[in-house]
Motif scaffolding. Structure first.
Motif, mmCIF file in Angstrom:
data_model
loop_
_atom_site.group_PDB
_atom_site.id
_atom_site.type_symbol
_atom_site.label_atom_id
_atom_site.label_comp_id
_atom_site.label_asym_id
_atom_site.label_seq_id
_atom_site.Cartn_x
_atom_site.Cartn_y
_atom_site.Cartn_z
ATOM 1 N N ASN A 128 0.814 -1.212 0.000
ATOM 2 C CA ASN A 128 0.000 0.000 0.000
ATOM 3 C C ASN A 128 0.853 1.270 0.000
ATOM 4 O OD1 ASN A 128 0.845 -0.400 2.710
ATOM 5 N ND2 ASN A 128 -0.838 0.847 3.451
ATOM 6 N N GLN A 162 3.465 7.762 -1.473
ATOM 7 C CA GLN A 162 2.046 7.833 -1.120
ATOM 8 C C GLN A 162 1.592 6.532 -0.478
ATOM 9 O OE1 GLN A 162 -0.439 8.719 -4.472
ATOM 10 N NE2 GLN A 162 -2.279 8.903 -3.238
ATOM 11 N N MET A 182 -1.393 4.289 -0.285
ATOM 12 C CA MET A 182 -2.599 4.053 -1.059
ATOM 13 C C MET A 182 -3.659 3.458 -0.128
ATOM 14 S SD MET A 182 -1.216 5.066 -3.831
ATOM 15 C CE MET A 182 -2.412 4.731 -5.090
ATOM 16 N N ALA A 183 -4.838 3.992 -0.190
ATOM 17 C CA ALA A 183 -5.938 3.493 0.645
ATOM 18 C C ALA A 183 -7.189 3.426 -0.214
ATOM 19 C CB ALA A 183 -6.150 4.412 1.835
ATOM 20 N N ALA A 242 -10.319 4.399 0.247
ATOM 21 C CA ALA A 242 -11.123 5.619 0.186
ATOM 22 C C ALA A 242 -10.306 6.813 -0.305
ATOM 23 C CB ALA A 242 -11.713 5.918 1.558
ATOM 24 N N CYS A 243 -9.112 6.954 0.234
ATOM 25 C CA CYS A 243 -8.246 8.050 -0.197
ATOM 26 C C CYS A 243 -6.820 7.747 0.230
ATOM 27 C CB CYS A 243 -8.701 9.384 0.392
ATOM 28 S SG CYS A 243 -8.547 9.481 2.176
ATOM 29 N N GLY A 244 -5.895 8.198 -0.547
ATOM 30 C CA GLY A 244 -4.494 7.998 -0.221
ATOM 31 C C GLY A 244 -3.943 9.208 0.502
ATOM 32 N N SER A 245 -2.807 9.046 1.128
ATOM 33 C CA SER A 245 -2.170 10.184 1.781
ATOM 34 C C SER A 245 -0.736 10.303 1.281
ATOM 35 C CB SER A 245 -2.215 10.043 3.302
ATOM 36 O OG SER A 245 -1.579 8.855 3.710
#
Length: 124
Positions: free
Chosen positions: A81, A95, A97-98, A100-103
């Motif tokens: 991820n 990054q 990766m998720a 719903a949204c990544g950070s």
């Protein structure tokens, strides 16, 4: 005691933040590779992991994708991820990766983009 991937990731992010800017993707790879290898050495990672990273190159055979675009990327085998992007202008983005949204964990501009950012907009 072996350090966790997250601990090593924090060390990597600190090394990248302190490093000079890169002018192209090859220089960004060299910086990322040296910083990640040094991080793993400092955290006494297993010899097999160190050997793996010592042998890595910026190529599709070593997991890099989209090499012929503006941003090649690699997902870490230890933590899929987490993705590293190397931009053609020398920028580096890491990054998480998720679904719903990544950070964004790291966003290091390339040298040319940083120089452009220093020019007042009315001059551009």
């Amino acid at each position: 005691m072996r350090s966790t991937f997250e601990t090593r990731l924090v060390t990597l992010l600190n090394k990248l933040e302190a490093a000079p800017l890169c002018g192209n993707a090859d220089a960004a790879f060299a910086l990322f590779h040296a910083a990640w290898l040094a991080t793993n050495e400092a955290h006494k990672s297993p010899p097999a992991l160190l050997a793996h990273w010592r042998s890595q190159r910026l190529c599709s055979e070593h997991g890099w994708q989209d090499l012929h675009t503006q941003a090649a990327h690699l997902s870490f085998a230890e933590s899929p991820n987490i993705r590293v992007y190397l931009h053609a202008d020398g920028g580096i983005v890491i990054q998480r990766m998720a679904p719903a949204c990544g950070s964004i964990l790291c966003a290091k501009l390339g040298q040319a983009r940083m120089e452009l950012a220093a020019v007042p907009e009315f001059v551009r």
